[in-house]
Design a protein around this motif. Structure first.
Motif, short mmCIF file in Angstrom:
data_model
loop_
_atom_site.label_atom_id
_atom_site.label_comp_id
_atom_site.label_asym_id
_atom_site.label_seq_id
_atom_site.Cartn_x
_atom_site.Cartn_y
_atom_site.Cartn_z
N THR A 147 0.53 54.16 2.91
CA THR A 147 0.00 53.62 3.94
C THR A 147 -0.97 53.08 4.13
O THR A 147 -1.97 53.27 3.32
CB THR A 147 0.01 54.73 5.14
OG1 THR A 147 -0.80 55.54 5.07
CG2 THR A 147 1.33 55.37 5.39
N PRO A 148 -1.44 52.33 5.01
CA PRO A 148 -2.91 51.44 5.60
C PRO A 148 -3.70 52.17 5.12
O PRO A 148 -5.24 52.18 4.51
CB PRO A 148 -2.63 50.60 6.67
CG PRO A 148 -1.56 50.23 6.86
CD PRO A 148 -0.50 51.61 6.41
N ARG A 151 -4.17 53.91 1.89
CA ARG A 151 -4.49 53.30 0.61
C ARG A 151 -6.59 53.24 0.94
O ARG A 151 -7.23 53.12 0.35
CB ARG A 151 -4.33 51.50 0.43
CG ARG A 151 -3.04 51.21 0.28
CD ARG A 151 -2.26 50.66 0.16
NE ARG A 151 -2.47 49.71 1.09
CZ ARG A 151 -0.70 50.07 1.71
NH1 ARG A 151 0.13 50.76 1.46
NH2 ARG A 151 -0.84 49.30 3.61
N LEU A 155 -9.45 46.86 3.55
CA LEU A 155 -8.64 47.64 3.69
C LEU A 155 -9.23 48.02 4.90
O LEU A 155 -7.95 48.27 5.63
CB LEU A 155 -8.39 48.84 2.56
CG LEU A 155 -7.52 48.53 1.39
CD1 LEU A 155 -8.12 49.40 0.59
CD2 LEU A 155 -6.30 47.61 1.92
N GLU A 168 -7.26 45.75 7.60
CA GLU A 168 -6.18 45.69 7.48
C GLU A 168 -5.62 47.26 9.16
O GLU A 168 -4.92 46.97 9.75
CB GLU A 168 -5.44 45.76 6.29
CG GLU A 168 -3.90 46.31 6.30
CD GLU A 168 -3.72 47.13 4.21
OE1 GLU A 168 -2.03 47.14 4.75
OE2 GLU A 168 -4.26 47.13 4.05
N VAL A 169 -6.43 48.21 8.36
CA VAL A 169 -6.64 49.42 9.27
C VAL A 169 -6.59 49.19 10.74
O VAL A 169 -5.91 49.31 11.75
CB VAL A 169 -6.70 50.82 8.58
CG1 VAL A 169 -7.37 51.55 9.36
CG2 VAL A 169 -6.64 51.11 7.30
N VAL A 186 -3.92 46.88 12.49
CA VAL A 186 -2.46 47.65 12.10
C VAL A 186 -2.84 48.99 13.23
O VAL A 186 -1.34 48.86 13.96
CB VAL A 186 -1.89 48.37 10.41
CG1 VAL A 186 -0.82 49.25 10.72
CG2 VAL A 186 -1.24 47.39 9.97
#
Length: 106
Positions: A5-6, A9, A58, A61-62, A65
């Motif tokens: 999952t984000p 990662r 990242l 991204e998290v 999301v």
């Protein structure tokens, strides 16, 4: 194959980034300045820089999301600047992942 999952990662890179930061500060830099051995800073510093950039990507991204609030994003960014900060952040994220979800109110 484990599901990534984000957040998983991000947690993995946060651990590596934190480790590289600790190695840089407490091993490579003392070797450079106390023992005249600059190669460690060059190698570990390069790896840390790459991991830091990946950490920021990242984190973005998290944040998108999971719709993290700005305060949480800033906290995660600051954690990357403080020695051992990413390890504290990782522990919090792990607790959140393991916490039982509350059933929706009907």
């Amino acid at each position: 194959m484990p599901k990534t999952t984000p957040v998983s990662r991000f947690r993995a890179i946060a651990q590596l980034e934190g480790l590289s930061f600790v190695l840089l500060l407490f091993i490579a830099m003392p070797l450079k300045y106390l023992a005249g051995m600059p190669l460690g800073v060059k190698v570990v510093g390069w790896a840390h820089g790459m991991l830091f950039v990946l950490y920021l990507l990242l984190l973005a991204e998290v944040a998108v999301v999971h719709r993290w609030p700005l305060v949480r994003i800033l906290g995660a960014f600051i954690a990357s600047l403080v020695p051992f900060g990413t390890f504290v952040l990782d522990a919090r994220l792990r607790r959140e992942e393991q916490a039982p979800t509350k059933p929706a109110a009907s």
